[in-house]
Write an enzyme that holds these catalytic residues in place. Structure first.
Site, PDB file in Angstrom:
ATOM      1  N   ASP A   8       0.859  -1.170   0.000  1.00  0.00           N
ATOM      2  CA  ASP A   8       0.000   0.000   0.000  1.00  0.00           C
ATOM      3  C   ASP A   8       0.909   1.238   0.000  1.00  0.00           C
ATOM      4  OD1 ASP A   8      -2.475   1.574   0.556  1.00  0.00           O
ATOM      5  OD2 ASP A   8      -1.420   1.949   2.446  1.00  0.00           O
ATOM      6  N   TYR A  10      -0.237   5.115   0.371  1.00  0.00           N
ATOM      7  CA  TYR A  10      -0.572   6.227   1.271  1.00  0.00           C
ATOM      8  C   TYR A  10      -0.686   5.738   2.716  1.00  0.00           C
ATOM      9  CZ  TYR A  10      -1.699   8.757  -3.029  1.00  0.00           C
ATOM     10  OH  TYR A  10      -1.638   9.354  -4.266  1.00  0.00           O
ATOM     11  N   THR A  12       1.552   3.935   4.272  1.00  0.00           N
ATOM     12  CA  THR A  12       2.439   2.783   4.476  1.00  0.00           C
ATOM     13  C   THR A  12       3.851   3.103   4.008  1.00  0.00           C
ATOM     14  OG1 THR A  12       0.568   1.259   4.202  1.00  0.00           O
ATOM     15  CG2 THR A  12       2.789   0.332   3.990  1.00  0.00           C
ATOM     16  N   ARG A  44      -7.558  13.108   5.866  1.00  0.00           N
ATOM     17  CA  ARG A  44      -7.244  11.716   5.545  1.00  0.00           C
ATOM     18  C   ARG A  44      -8.440  10.801   5.834  1.00  0.00           C
ATOM     19  NH1 ARG A  44      -5.010   7.619   2.709  1.00  0.00           N
ATOM     20  NH2 ARG A  44      -4.190   5.951   4.034  1.00  0.00           N
ATOM     21  N   SER A 121      -2.172   0.485  -5.016  1.00  0.00           N
ATOM     22  CA  SER A 121      -2.757   1.686  -4.410  1.00  0.00           C
ATOM     23  C   SER A 121      -4.138   2.039  -4.943  1.00  0.00           C
ATOM     24  CB  SER A 121      -1.825   2.880  -4.663  1.00  0.00           C
ATOM     25  OG  SER A 121      -2.351   4.065  -4.139  1.00  0.00           O
ATOM     26  N   ASN A 122      -4.889   2.765  -4.106  1.00  0.00           N
ATOM     27  CA  ASN A 122      -6.134   3.392  -4.541  1.00  0.00           C
ATOM     28  C   ASN A 122      -5.871   4.539  -5.508  1.00  0.00           C
ATOM     29  OD1 ASN A 122      -8.113   1.871  -3.232  1.00  0.00           O
ATOM     30  ND2 ASN A 122      -8.147   3.161  -1.416  1.00  0.00           N
ATOM     31  N   LYS A 154     -10.134  -0.386  -2.668  1.00  0.00           N
ATOM     32  CA  LYS A 154      -9.929  -1.263  -1.535  1.00  0.00           C
ATOM     33  C   LYS A 154     -10.982  -0.933  -0.478  1.00  0.00           C
ATOM     34  CE  LYS A 154      -4.853  -1.071  -1.933  1.00  0.00           C
ATOM     35  NZ  LYS A 154      -3.652  -0.682  -1.168  1.00  0.00           N
ATOM     36  N   SER A 178       0.436  -3.222   4.567  1.00  0.00           N
ATOM     37  CA  SER A 178      -0.331  -1.985   4.726  1.00  0.00           C
ATOM     38  C   SER A 178      -0.376  -1.537   6.181  1.00  0.00           C
ATOM     39  CB  SER A 178      -1.765  -2.185   4.219  1.00  0.00           C
ATOM     40  OG  SER A 178      -2.510  -0.992   4.324  1.00  0.00           O
ATOM     41  N   ASN A 180      -2.985   0.217   7.002  1.00  0.00           N
ATOM     42  CA  ASN A 180      -4.419   0.425   7.138  1.00  0.00           C
ATOM     43  C   ASN A 180      -5.129  -0.885   7.468  1.00  0.00           C
ATOM     44  OD1 ASN A 180      -4.455   3.284   6.212  1.00  0.00           O
ATOM     45  ND2 ASN A 180      -3.721   2.366   4.301  1.00  0.00           N
ATOM     46  N   PHE A 182      -8.209  -1.764   7.434  1.00  0.00           N
ATOM     47  CA  PHE A 182      -9.239  -2.161   6.478  1.00  0.00           C
ATOM     48  C   PHE A 182      -8.637  -2.860   5.260  1.00  0.00           C
ATOM     49  CE2 PHE A 182      -8.080   1.968   4.647  1.00  0.00           C
ATOM     50  CZ  PHE A 182      -8.100   1.707   3.286  1.00  0.00           C
ATOM     51  N   ASP A 183      -7.436  -2.450   4.875  1.00  0.00           N
ATOM     52  CA  ASP A 183      -6.742  -3.038   3.729  1.00  0.00           C
ATOM     53  C   ASP A 183      -6.226  -4.438   4.082  1.00  0.00           C
ATOM     54  OD1 ASP A 183      -5.629  -3.172   1.196  1.00  0.00           O
ATOM     55  OD2 ASP A 183      -4.017  -1.749   1.608  1.00  0.00           O
TER      56      ASP A 183
END
Length: 227
Positions: A8, A10, A12, A44, A121-122, A154, A178, A180, A182-183
């Site tokens: 990931d 952003y 990470t 964010r 990445s998103n 994601k 990641s 995140n 959620f990821d």
């Protein structure tokens, strides 16, 4: 087959709160400097919320548009009255955020050990490629894979399937890296391995009964465990 490490970007590899100094300058003009850190956090959080909501609605736009809309919302919510020039400037800053200090060395070690490192990445391909290059870590990656290629965000299972299909790799040979939760949960739900980069010891993990295969404090610790 070599193990794939899909990073990931952003939060990470790239420090999304690297925009705080610019926020301090812009907000300081109206005497609101103390709001900079809070503004960065809300921006964010709302950026991610907008991507989740658009994903559920089937109303895809680029991550960059989610970011701009989140900036507009945060400005309204905190009543900071940023000008369009200020917002345009902050968006340009978002395109040149810094990498975390340990990222380059850790990535080089992992690649030298035979791992296939990709950015996942998103963000769009162009946005992410430019961001990684200016941060000095672009050459560390075999490929940049964007959710924009499937018009989903994601943690939609489709994006993790797209990652594997692009690289022709089995789920058991694929790790999502990641910061995140959620990821991480999305990747584990899709059958991938996942490592959570817990950059803050205060950060909780979602109690969903789906845990990361590995938890580390930063990318250097990740390279110690995997290389």
């Amino acid at each position: 087959m070599a193990t794939v490490l899909a990073f990931d970007v952003y939060g990470t590899l790239i420090d999304t709160h690297g925009v705080v100094a610019e926020l301090e300058e812009r907000l300081g003009r109206s005497g609101r400097t103390e709001l900079a850190a809070e503004f960065s956090r809300r921006w964010r959080d709302k950026q991610l919320e907008y991507s989740f909501r658009r994903g559920l609605m089937g109303a895809y736009v680029t991550f960059g548009q989610c970011t701009r809309e989140a900036l507009d919302f945060t400005d309204r919510a905190l009543q900071t009255q940023l000008s369009d020039v200020d917002k345009d400037h902050l968006m340009s800053v978002y395109g040149r955020l810094p990498a975390f200090a340990e990222a380059a060395g850790a990535l080089q070690r992992l690649a030298a050990s035979g791992m296939r490192c990709v950015a996942f990445s998103n963000g769009t391909f162009d946005a992410v490629s430019g961001l990684l290059e200016q941060a000095g870590i672009g050459e560390c990656f075999e490929a940049v894979i964007s959710v924009d290629e499937v018009k989903r965000f994601k943690p939609d299972p489709a994006v993790y399937a797209h990652l594997r299909n692009r690289l022709d790799v089995a789920p058991g040979d694929t790790w999502l890296i990641s910061s995140n939760p959620f990821d991480v949960i999305g990747a584990r739900h899709a059958g991938l391995h996942a490592a959570w980069v817990r950059r803050s010891l205060d950060a909780p993990f979602d109690p969903w009964g789906i845990e990361p295969d590995l938890t580390v404090t930063d990318l250097e610790a990740l390279s110690d465990r995997l290389s």
